[in-house]
Design a protein around this motif. Structure first.
Motif, short mmCIF file in Angstrom:
data_model
loop_
_atom_site.label_atom_id
_atom_site.label_comp_id
_atom_site.label_asym_id
_atom_site.label_seq_id
_atom_site.Cartn_x
_atom_site.Cartn_y
_atom_site.Cartn_z
N ALA A 1 0.84 -1.20 0.00
CA ALA A 1 0.00 0.00 0.00
C ALA A 1 0.88 1.25 0.00
CB ALA A 1 -0.92 0.00 1.22
N GLY A 2 1.97 1.22 0.76
CA GLY A 2 2.90 2.35 0.78
C GLY A 2 3.56 2.58 -0.56
N ILE A 3 3.95 1.49 -1.22
CA ILE A 3 4.56 1.59 -2.55
C ILE A 3 3.56 2.16 -3.56
CG2 ILE A 3 5.54 0.26 -4.46
CD1 ILE A 3 6.68 -1.67 -2.37
N PHE A 4 2.30 1.71 -3.48
CA PHE A 4 1.26 2.23 -4.35
C PHE A 4 1.07 3.72 -4.12
CE2 PHE A 4 -1.72 -1.15 -6.23
CZ PHE A 4 -0.64 -1.97 -6.54
N MET A 5 1.12 4.16 -2.86
CA MET A 5 0.92 5.58 -2.55
C MET A 5 1.99 6.44 -3.21
SD MET A 5 -0.08 5.59 1.46
CE MET A 5 -1.41 4.59 2.08
N ILE A 6 3.23 6.00 -3.11
CA ILE A 6 4.32 6.77 -3.71
C ILE A 6 4.16 6.81 -5.23
CG2 ILE A 6 6.82 6.81 -4.12
CD1 ILE A 6 7.17 5.63 -1.33
N SER A 7 3.81 5.68 -5.82
CA SER A 7 3.64 5.61 -7.27
C SER A 7 2.52 6.53 -7.74
CB SER A 7 3.34 4.17 -7.70
OG SER A 7 4.38 3.30 -7.30
N THR A 8 1.40 6.50 -7.03
CA THR A 8 0.27 7.35 -7.43
C THR A 8 0.57 8.83 -7.19
OG1 THR A 8 -0.73 6.95 -5.25
CG2 THR A 8 -1.51 5.59 -7.08
N GLY A 9 1.32 9.11 -6.14
CA GLY A 9 1.68 10.51 -5.87
C GLY A 9 2.50 11.10 -7.00
N ILE A 10 3.51 10.34 -7.46
CA ILE A 10 4.35 10.80 -8.56
C ILE A 10 3.53 10.93 -9.85
CG2 ILE A 10 6.33 10.20 -10.02
CD1 ILE A 10 7.53 8.81 -7.56
N LEU A 11 2.69 9.93 -10.09
CA LEU A 11 1.86 9.93 -11.29
C LEU A 11 0.89 11.10 -11.30
CD1 LEU A 11 1.10 8.36 -13.87
CD2 LEU A 11 -0.57 7.09 -12.50
N GLY A 12 0.24 11.36 -10.15
CA GLY A 12 -0.71 12.46 -10.07
C GLY A 12 -0.05 13.82 -10.23
N PHE A 13 1.11 13.98 -9.61
CA PHE A 13 1.83 15.26 -9.71
C PHE A 13 2.25 15.52 -11.16
CE2 PHE A 13 5.74 17.74 -9.75
CZ PHE A 13 5.36 18.84 -8.98
N TYR A 14 2.78 14.50 -11.82
CA TYR A 14 3.23 14.66 -13.20
C TYR A 14 2.05 14.91 -14.14
CZ TYR A 14 5.70 13.77 -17.57
OH TYR A 14 6.23 13.89 -18.83
N GLY A 15 0.94 14.17 -13.91
CA GLY A 15 -0.24 14.33 -14.75
C GLY A 15 -0.83 15.72 -14.64
N ALA A 16 -0.87 16.28 -13.42
CA ALA A 16 -1.40 17.63 -13.22
C ALA A 16 -0.47 18.66 -13.82
CB ALA A 16 -1.61 17.90 -11.73
N HIS A 17 0.84 18.46 -13.64
CA HIS A 17 1.82 19.40 -14.17
C HIS A 17 1.76 19.48 -15.69
CE1 HIS A 17 5.51 21.72 -14.50
NE2 HIS A 17 5.99 20.81 -15.34
N MET A 18 1.59 18.33 -16.34
CA MET A 18 1.54 18.28 -17.80
C MET A 18 0.15 18.58 -18.34
SD MET A 18 4.63 17.63 -18.63
CE MET A 18 4.43 17.27 -20.37
N GLY A 19 -0.85 18.59 -17.46
CA GLY A 19 -2.23 18.81 -17.92
C GLY A 19 -2.72 17.67 -18.78
N ASN A 20 -2.25 16.47 -18.50
CA ASN A 20 -2.59 15.29 -19.30
C ASN A 20 -3.73 14.54 -18.63
OD1 ASN A 20 -2.56 12.58 -20.41
ND2 ASN A 20 -0.59 13.12 -21.33
N ARG A 21 -4.90 14.56 -19.27
CA ARG A 21 -6.06 13.93 -18.66
C ARG A 21 -5.95 12.41 -18.62
NH1 ARG A 21 -10.28 12.65 -22.48
NH2 ARG A 21 -9.68 13.17 -24.62
N TYR A 22 -5.16 11.82 -19.52
CA TYR A 22 -4.99 10.36 -19.51
C TYR A 22 -4.17 9.92 -18.29
CZ TYR A 22 -6.72 10.77 -24.28
OH TYR A 22 -7.50 11.04 -25.37
N LEU A 23 -3.13 10.70 -17.99
CA LEU A 23 -2.34 10.39 -16.80
C LEU A 23 -3.16 10.62 -15.53
CD1 LEU A 23 1.20 11.86 -17.62
CD2 LEU A 23 0.52 9.47 -17.52
#
Length: 272
Positions: free
Chosen positions: A62-84
């Protein structure tokens, strides 16, 4: 519609939820696993050990998933990519499922009760010379008690009721404090404690540790907090999923078609 403040706010949420919370989860799970391996691995039955280890690893994943989703969400918001961002929301839902599974296992099988049962068996084998676990029990308690500075399961009086406990020196010498509060050798301190004065906490505390090993272990390794921590984080994660959905909708709304402008030689105009 997606704005720069929204990106920064969403990114900040993910830094907290994903990185900070994820690392804390991983650290707590590894710490709990280390405690079980260090103290209780030898006395847990196979089924008990499987439940405890499985629960620790579910929290770790669960901790590993949290880190992965955190990075993914930050990058997706920064790029404005709705697929991410959509992928982020999906993976976050999976993380919630993993956490709920860990909480269910933690609650259903009662982590603390499993450890208590194992220590109770071992305590009753400590003075039983005919027990196959006699040596194992001695090694367990004589290592656990001085290291955690504890005595007994709930407190030192548990040794009075241990199976085949002697009338004198019924408390193991591993409960003795390495102090100068008494003139005798530390290894003989328990002879001062008898059935007549065992309830005198002020006297007993001069010679031995009085706190129970269960509370000392769970307090030191913070195992009890894992389940509460997972439930507490659920609220932040649900908020993050909802915020991601808002950003996804805002991003899609930014791609709108304008009415065609008819100019000589002009083509329909699109705004991004």
């Amino acid at each position: 519609m997606e704005t720069e403040p929204n990106k920064k706010c969403f990114g900040g949420c993910n830094v907290f939820i994903g990185l900070v919370a994820g690392l804390a989860f991983i650290g707590a799970a590894l710490n709990a696993e280390h405690g079980i391996s260090k103290y209780f691995a030898a006395i847990l039955h196979r089924e008990e050990s499987t439940i405890v280890v499985t629960d620790n690893y579910i929290f770790l994943f669960a901790g590993i998933f949290m880190i992965s989703t955190g990075i993914l969400g930050f990058y997706g918001a920064h790029m404005g990519n709705r697929y991410l961002l959509s992928l982020y929301a999906f993976v976050m839902v999976l993380t919630l499922i993993v956490q709920l599974a860990a909480v269910i296992v933690f609650t259903k099988y009662d982590y603390r009760d499993i450890v208590r049962q194992a220590t109770n068996r071992s305590l009753n084998n400590y003075y039983d010379l005919d027990s196959a676990s006699y040596n194992e029990s001695h090694q367990f308690w004589d290592y656990l008690q001085p290291n955690l500075e504890c005595c007994g399961i709930d407190n030192y009086t548990d040794w009075m009721n241990a199976s085949q406990a002697p009338a004198i020196s019924f408390i193991p010498e591993s409960c003795c404090k390495p102090s100068l509060d008494h003139d005798d050798d530390v290894t003989n301190c328990t002879r001062f404690i008898t059935n007549g004065n065992v309830e005198d906490a002020a006297l007993v505390e001069k010679f031995i540790y009085v706190n129970g090993c269960i509370d000392e272990y769970f307090g030191y390794y913070a195992v009890d907090l894992l389940g509460f921590y997972a439930i507490f984080l659920l609220f932040f994660q649900i908020f993050a999923i909802g915020y991601a959905c808002v950003l996804i909708i805002g991003t899609r709304a930014g791609y709108r078609r304008l009415d065609p402008q008819i100019y000589q030689g002009s083509q329909p105009q699109w705004e991004f």
